[in-house]
Structures are given as structure tokens and as C-alpha cells.
Design an enzyme around this catalytic site. Structure first.
Site, mmCIF file in Angstrom:
data_model
loop_
_atom_site.group_PDB
_atom_site.id
_atom_site.type_symbol
_atom_site.label_atom_id
_atom_site.label_comp_id
_atom_site.label_asym_id
_atom_site.label_seq_id
_atom_site.Cartn_x
_atom_site.Cartn_y
_atom_site.Cartn_z
ATOM 1 N N TYR A 146 0.840 -1.209 0.000
ATOM 2 C CA TYR A 146 0.000 0.000 0.000
ATOM 3 C C TYR A 146 0.873 1.256 0.000
ATOM 4 O O TYR A 146 0.709 2.138 -0.828
ATOM 5 C CB TYR A 146 -0.896 -0.038 1.238
ATOM 6 C CG TYR A 146 -1.901 1.084 1.338
ATOM 7 C CD1 TYR A 146 -3.017 1.133 0.497
ATOM 8 C CD2 TYR A 146 -1.764 2.091 2.294
ATOM 9 C CE1 TYR A 146 -3.951 2.155 0.611
ATOM 10 C CE2 TYR A 146 -2.704 3.105 2.411
ATOM 11 C CZ TYR A 146 -3.788 3.138 1.570
ATOM 12 O OH TYR A 146 -4.725 4.145 1.687
ATOM 13 N N VAL A 188 -9.715 1.033 13.278
ATOM 14 C CA VAL A 188 -9.883 1.164 14.715
ATOM 15 C C VAL A 188 -11.251 1.728 15.120
ATOM 16 O O VAL A 188 -11.881 1.216 16.053
ATOM 17 C CB VAL A 188 -8.694 1.934 15.328
ATOM 18 C CG1 VAL A 188 -8.666 3.396 14.916
ATOM 19 C CG2 VAL A 188 -8.687 1.810 16.823
ATOM 20 N N ARG A 212 -3.088 8.442 16.555
ATOM 21 C CA ARG A 212 -3.621 8.785 15.238
ATOM 22 C C ARG A 212 -4.414 10.079 15.400
ATOM 23 O O ARG A 212 -4.838 10.431 16.503
ATOM 24 C CB ARG A 212 -4.554 7.695 14.695
ATOM 25 C CG ARG A 212 -3.905 6.349 14.390
ATOM 26 C CD ARG A 212 -2.943 6.394 13.226
ATOM 27 N NE ARG A 212 -2.472 5.083 12.843
ATOM 28 C CZ ARG A 212 -1.414 4.458 13.381
ATOM 29 N NH1 ARG A 212 -0.725 5.022 14.354
ATOM 30 N NH2 ARG A 212 -1.050 3.274 12.940
ATOM 31 N N PRO A 275 2.608 2.301 12.461
ATOM 32 C CA PRO A 275 3.246 3.561 12.858
ATOM 33 C C PRO A 275 2.929 3.950 14.307
ATOM 34 O O PRO A 275 1.800 3.765 14.765
ATOM 35 C CB PRO A 275 2.673 4.584 11.880
ATOM 36 C CG PRO A 275 2.266 3.773 10.695
ATOM 37 C CD PRO A 275 1.791 2.463 11.250
HETATM 38 N N1 UDP Z 1 -6.020 -0.774 16.097
HETATM 39 C C1 UDP Z 1 -6.354 -1.317 17.320
HETATM 40 N N2 UDP Z 1 -7.423 -2.145 17.402
HETATM 41 C C2 UDP Z 1 -8.205 -2.445 16.335
HETATM 42 C C3 UDP Z 1 -7.888 -1.871 15.077
HETATM 43 C C4 UDP Z 1 -6.771 -1.054 14.994
HETATM 44 O O1 UDP Z 1 -5.680 -1.068 18.326
HETATM 45 O O2 UDP Z 1 -9.184 -3.195 16.493
HETATM 46 C C5 UDP Z 1 -4.857 0.141 16.015
HETATM 47 C C6 UDP Z 1 -3.872 -0.168 14.895
HETATM 48 O O3 UDP Z 1 -2.911 -1.126 15.325
HETATM 49 C C7 UDP Z 1 -3.265 1.201 14.670
HETATM 50 C C8 UDP Z 1 -4.427 2.161 14.942
HETATM 51 O O4 UDP Z 1 -5.349 1.430 15.729
HETATM 52 O O5 UDP Z 1 -2.240 1.465 15.587
HETATM 53 C C9 UDP Z 1 -5.104 2.639 13.686
HETATM 54 O O6 UDP Z 1 -5.397 1.508 12.908
HETATM 55 P P1 UDP Z 1 -6.273 1.590 11.579
HETATM 56 O O7 UDP Z 1 -6.227 0.229 10.950
HETATM 57 O O8 UDP Z 1 -7.592 2.187 11.880
HETATM 58 O O9 UDP Z 1 -5.525 2.653 10.663
HETATM 59 P P2 UDP Z 1 -3.994 2.823 10.207
HETATM 60 O O10 UDP Z 1 -3.137 1.843 10.934
HETATM 61 O O11 UDP Z 1 -4.028 2.579 8.744
HETATM 62 O O12 UDP Z 1 -3.680 4.204 10.609
#
Ligand code: UDP
Length: 315
Positions: A146, A188, A212, A275
């Protein structure tokens, strides 16, 4: 204007189509529905100015009507869907999709907007992230399909602008949430809200200290439209997101409180290359587009919880 939205049945795409139809536009919504959902465009189907095409941006096709603007959103955006066995298709969607849509823009003399991502900054060494930061991506990691796909798409956009005279716009979208997110999106906010509404365990990956910055979808859509219609000399890239930053643990607690849930928090393994922090510097968007988000996390979460409450208990 005739406007093509690729990825039009997805979360952002469907919200964008709805906004564009409020003007005097004809909107062509294109999707292969890998992560998109026809349910997101049901209410638009009766509009005579709306057309849906089941096509894939990685394949070659032409549209006979003259197109004025192309929003290129097609790509799975949740790690759950872009990684793993779909990862090669993700890179193809980013790269072949960019080439095919840039060629279409060239043939039509259309303006084309690429939805790039904060993921191109990888594990950022600069905080908050400005557009001049070149990022820190693991080129062989599980997210690279990605991240590198989107980086390559940016490269293609700027080469088509430099050498082919295509009128481009590039935006880097940070975490966005709101109605039309899929129940099983895997990200998340959707996970936490659905878990909280069902009194299931809230799954924090890692210790929840990673951060985030979350932007409500209506704010983001306004920015996409402003960027598309900005002066020709402004190509971007421009960061779009809400700089209000939260740890994932804070987010979990907020959602539990807002839903009056009995859920408890459990901790699971942190995915590789996740990240540790992310926050956009949006000074450029403010300067060039006079845009900044208006909807804070509390109002945005309330609206999103209301949406998920309807779909969680309908299905
Ligand atoms: N995350 C979490 N629990 C979940 C889904 C995601 O703790 O059920 C964490 C994930 O590891 C990341 C953050 O939330 O650190 C944001 O994840 P998401 O997949 O929403 O977006 P991205 O990683 O693409 O920013």
C-alpha cells in the site's frame, strides 16, 4: 460537469458522490466492489445524474462520454484488506490504476485528483508531518504494498504532469471516519464502536500508546472538492486530516464512555510496521484552500456511533 469517481461505492467514494450530486453535476461512480458496497449508493441510484459502472481500474476500458474531472479513490485502504493475499493486487491497483486513470485524464483533458495517504510517511521521524517530509517506509514490509504503491502513484502523477501536461492534484489523506464505513472494515474506529455497542471486548493492538489523528468524513470531502477546483498551478501534495491527536487507548475509553458500554479493554499483538504516531501539519491546506476541519472528535464520534447503531442492529 461530468465527474468520474473511482472507488465510488467505498466509504469516501460514496460520500463524495453524494456531495457532488448536490451541484449540477453528472457523476459516474466506478468500483469493482472489493471493499466497496452497493448498499452505500442505493439512495443515489434513482438520481438521473448518477451512473454506476462495475469496472476495475487495473483493467483497460474507455468511457465514451467526455469526462471533466476524475477523483481516483480506488484502492482498499484498511490494512485488513490491502495486506496478505491481496497485497499484489493492492500494488497493481495503485500503480496500474494510476496509469490507466492518468491516460484517461490525458485523453479527456480532465483534471485528475489522486487520493494519496499519510502512509507514505511510514514510521515518521518528523512530527507532525509536513508535505516536505519524505517519509520512512519499510520497502519490504507487510504494509509496503500500500505505502510503496501509493508512493509510486504519486511519482506517476508528477511525471504525467511534468512530461504529459496532465492537470493533476495530489492529496495525502490521514485517518478518516464516519458513516458508510463497513461494519467489517477492520479499522480502529469501526472496530471499537461495533465492539462497544455489542458489549464485546475492545481489542487494542499493542499497549495503545500509538497515536492517530481522526478527521470526520464531511470535513474531508469538502477538502477534496476544494482541492479539485483549486487553481491550476496548485498540484499539491497537500495533507488533509484533523490535527487533533489521540492515543488509541484514549480513543477506546472515549468510545466506551459514549456508548455506555460494559466492554472491557483487551490487548493484542501490535501488527508489524504499525506507525507509532501520526498527525498532519495542515498549514498548506489552510493557506492554499482556506480549509481546516470543523467537526471535532466528540461530534464526529456521536454521528458515527448513531450510524453504526443502525447498521449493527439491522443485520
Ligand atoms: N487498532 C487497534 N485495534 C483495532 C484496530 C486497529 O488497536 O481493532 C490500532 C492499529 O494497530 C493502529 C491504529 O489502531 O495502531 C489505527 O489503525 P487503523 O487500521 O484504523 O488505521 P492505520 O493503521 O491505517 O492508521
Amino acid at each position: 460537469m461530468k465527474i468520474l469517481v473511482t472507488g465510488g461505492t467505498g466509504f469516501l467514494g460514496s460520500n463524495l458522490c453524494r456531495h457532488l450530486l448536490q451541484g449540477e453535476n453528472k457523476v459516474i461512480c466506478l468500483d469493482n466492489n472489493y471493499t466497496g458496497n452497493l448498499g452505500n449508493i442505493t439512495e443515489l441510484m434513482d438520481n438521473p445524474n448518477f451512473e454506476y459502472l462495475n469496472l476495475d481500474v487495473t483493467e483497460q476500458w474507455n468511457i465514451s462520454e467526455k469526462i471533466d474531472q476524475i477523483y481516483n479513490l480506488a484502492c482498499p485502504a484498511s490494512p485488513k484488506y490491502y495486506q496478505g493475499k491481496h497485497s499484489i493486487q493492492t500494488t497493481k491497483t495503485c500503480v496500474y490504476g494510476a496509469i490507466n486513470m492518468l491516460e484517461l485524464a490525458k485523453r479527456n483533458n480532465a483534471v485528475i485528483l489522486q487520493t494519496s495517504t499519510s502512509e507514505i510517511y511510514g514510521e515518521p521521524k518528523e512530527h507532525p508531518q509536513t508535505e516536505s517530509y519524505r517519509g520512512n517506509v519499510n520497502p519490504i514490509g507487510i504494509r509496503s504494498c500500500y505505502d510503496e504503491g501509493k508512493r509510486c502513484a504519486e511519482s506517476l502523477f508528477f511525471d504525467y504532469w511534468r512530461y504529459e501536461g496532465v492537470n493533476i492534484k495530489v492529496v495525502r489523506i490521514f485517518n478518516t471516519y464516519g458513516p458508510n464505513m463497513a461494519l467489517d472494515d477492520g479499522r480502529v474506529i469501526s472496530n471499537f464502536i461495533c465492539q462497544a455497542l455489542n458489549n464485546q471486548n475492545i481489542t487494542i493492538y499493542g499497549d495503545g500508546s500509538q497515536t492517530r489523528s481522526f478527521c470526520y468524513v464531511d470535513d474531508l470531502i469538502k477538502a477534496l472538492i476544494l482541492m479539485m477546483n483549486s487553481g491550476k498551478s496548485f498540484t499539491g501534495p497537500v495533507n488533509l486530516g484533523n490535527p487533533q491527536e489521540f492515543s488509541i487507548k484514549e480513543l477506546a475509553e472515549k468510545i466506551i464512555a459514549k456508548t455506555n458500554s460494559n466492554s472491557r479493554i483487551i490487548f493484542k499483538a501490535l501488527p508489524l510496521d504499525d506507525p507509532t504516531r501520526r498527525r498532519p501539519d495542515i498549514s498548506l491546506a489552510l493557506e492554499k484552500l482556506s480549509w481546516q476541519p470543523k467537526i471535532g472528535i466528540d461530534e464526529g464520534l456521536d454521528k458515527t456511533i448513531e450510524y453504526f447503531r443502525k447498521i449493527c442492529f439491522k443485520e
